[in-house]
Design a protein around this motif. Structure first.
Motif, PDB file in Angstrom:
ATOM      1  N   UNK A   1       0.524  -0.799   0.034  1.00 26.49           N
ATOM      2  CA  UNK A   1       0.201  -0.052  -0.140  1.00 26.49           C
ATOM      3  C   UNK A   1       0.989   1.008   0.207  1.00 26.49           C
ATOM      4  N   UNK A   2       1.391   1.066   0.120  1.00 24.40           N
ATOM      5  CA  UNK A   2       3.070   2.326   0.102  1.00 24.40           C
ATOM      6  C   UNK A   2       2.440   3.351  -0.898  1.00 24.40           C
ATOM      7  N   UNK A   3       3.103   4.112  -1.391  1.00 23.85           N
ATOM      8  CA  UNK A   3       3.087   5.284  -2.814  1.00 23.85           C
ATOM      9  C   UNK A   3       3.920   4.516  -3.926  1.00 23.85           C
ATOM     10  N   UNK A   4       3.262   5.037  -4.967  1.00 26.52           N
ATOM     11  CA  UNK A   4       4.185   5.551  -5.878  1.00 26.52           C
ATOM     12  C   UNK A   4       4.944   6.639  -6.064  1.00 26.52           C
ATOM     13  N   UNK A   5       6.453   7.148  -6.295  1.00 30.59           N
ATOM     14  CA  UNK A   5       7.437   7.756  -6.620  1.00 30.59           C
ATOM     15  C   UNK A   5       6.956   7.774  -8.181  1.00 30.59           C
TER      16      UNK A   5
ATOM     17  N   UNK B   1       1.830  14.008  -8.162  1.00 38.86           N
ATOM     18  CA  UNK B   1       2.433  14.080  -7.496  1.00 38.86           C
ATOM     19  C   UNK B   1       1.581  13.304  -6.305  1.00 38.86           C
ATOM     20  N   UNK B   2       1.545  12.753  -5.546  1.00 36.94           N
ATOM     21  CA  UNK B   2       0.247  11.916  -4.495  1.00 36.94           C
ATOM     22  C   UNK B   2      -0.208  13.417  -3.501  1.00 36.94           C
ATOM     23  N   UNK B   3      -1.593  13.262  -3.321  1.00 35.15           N
ATOM     24  CA  UNK B   3      -2.245  14.280  -2.423  1.00 35.15           C
ATOM     25  C   UNK B   3      -2.278  14.182  -1.649  1.00 35.15           C
TER      26      UNK B   3
ATOM     27  N   UNK C   1      -2.364  12.631   4.497  1.00 40.69           N
ATOM     28  CA  UNK C   1      -2.187  13.902   3.318  1.00 40.69           C
ATOM     29  C   UNK C   1      -1.347  13.796   3.227  1.00 40.69           C
ATOM     30  N   UNK C   2      -0.267  14.085   2.423  1.00 41.94           N
ATOM     31  CA  UNK C   2       1.144  14.215   1.436  1.00 41.94           C
ATOM     32  C   UNK C   2       1.583  16.180   2.139  1.00 41.94           C
ATOM     33  N   UNK C   3       2.449  15.888   2.299  1.00 49.44           N
ATOM     34  CA  UNK C   3       3.552  17.280   2.977  1.00 49.44           C
ATOM     35  C   UNK C   3       2.802  17.686   1.961  1.00 49.44           C
ATOM     36  N   UNK C   4       2.407  19.032   2.172  1.00 48.05           N
ATOM     37  CA  UNK C   4       1.987  20.833   1.423  1.00 48.05           C
ATOM     38  C   UNK C   4       0.927  20.675   0.799  1.00 48.05           C
TER      39      UNK C   4
ATOM     40  N   UNK D   1      -0.441  -0.789 -10.657  1.00 49.37           N
ATOM     41  CA  UNK D   1      -1.707   0.220 -10.307  1.00 49.37           C
ATOM     42  C   UNK D   1      -2.012   0.595 -10.967  1.00 49.37           C
ATOM     43  N   UNK D   2      -3.758   1.288 -11.575  1.00 48.40           N
ATOM     44  CA  UNK D   2      -4.722   1.267 -11.830  1.00 48.40           C
ATOM     45  C   UNK D   2      -5.081   2.851 -12.077  1.00 48.40           C
ATOM     46  N   UNK D   3      -5.579   3.629 -13.155  1.00 48.04           N
ATOM     47  CA  UNK D   3      -5.100   4.323 -12.223  1.00 48.04           C
ATOM     48  C   UNK D   3      -6.811   5.492 -14.303  1.00 48.04           C
ATOM     49  N   UNK D   4      -7.375   6.328 -13.199  1.00 48.84           N
ATOM     50  CA  UNK D   4      -8.726   6.611 -13.623  1.00 48.84           C
ATOM     51  C   UNK D   4      -8.010   7.926 -15.004  1.00 48.84           C
TER      52      UNK D   4
END
Lengths: 115, 112
Positions: A100-104, B44-46, B57-60, B101-104
């Motif tokens: 479940x860790x994020x993708x960079x 960038x992950x929100x 939430x991610x930083x920022x 990972x799958x994306x919209x």
């Protein structure tokens, strides 16, 4: 923190030729996964290929293959017999082995295919 | 695999208003991810949204600006609040099944 670097903002290849896209990453982990994603103008992100860090063998998916150099932290994508449909943004991505860790993501390489 | 339906595909909004983006998955997933892709840049992950708990939430990124709902295991919304031109971006939702990972299809937001 992990970082992913793609040093080629743009690349161009002649149709039917081979092109290699570069990616380097930085991590202190030993268990991780690396990915190449394709984003065509439709914006739909599509997985191209995946490499598990514990596997020494380079991943291959039809015309797409990687050169995974773990010690050098390099993960390049080779596209053989390039087709017009390969034109897209290509993103290299890293994920920790934790579930479940994020993708960079790297900053991407825009690939143009010349007919 | 997972098929994700994301709506709207694009919108043009006035500054100061809010837009809610919806993401529907064809299977139950534990985590859903929201990304922002600014023009010509990377993703960038929100935040990460789990069902039954507050999003992480991610930083920022802060909840007041990007509130997220996750009412069940197949659906999530991201709201972009009090928009400014700097919020003009593509917003994508994503899920993971297995190692993929799958994306919209993304929502292209333009704030004027």
């Amino acid at each position: 923190a992990q970082t992913v670097t793609q040093s080629q903002p743009e690349m161009s290849v002649q149709e039917a030729e081979t092109v290699t896209l570069s990616c380097t990453y930085d991590t202190s982990e030993s268990d991780y996964y690396l990915f190449w994603y394709k984003q065509p103008p439709s914006r739909q992100m599509i997985l191209v290929i995946r490499q598990e860090a514990y596997k020494q063998q380079n991943a291959t998916e039809n015309r797409f293959s990687v050169n995974f150099q773990k010690a050098a932290k390099s993960f390049s994508l080779k596209i053989s017999d390039s087709q017009l449909g390969d034109a897209a943004m290509y993103f290299c991505a890293y994920r920790s082995g934790s579930s479940g860790d994020k993708l960079t993501f790297g900053t991407g390489t825009r690939l143009a295919v010349r007919p | 695999s997972a098929v994700i339906s994301q709506k709207p595909s694009r919108d043009i909004c006035q500054r100061g208003t809010s837009l809610t983006i919806q993401c529907q998955v064809d299977s139950q997933v534990t985590m859903m991810f929201w990304y922002r892709q600014q023009p010509g840049q990377s993703l960038t992950l929100i935040a990460t949204a789990n069902q039954g708990s507050e999003a992480t939430y991610e930083s920022g990124f802060v909840i007041d600006k990007f509130p997220i709902s996750r009412p069940n295991l197949t659906f999530s919304t991201l709201t972009v609040s009090n928009m400014s031109p700097e919020d003009s971006s593509i917003y994508l939702c994503s899920v993971e099944t297995g190692l993929e990972a799958f994306f919209g299809q993304g929502t292209r937001l333009t704030v004027v």
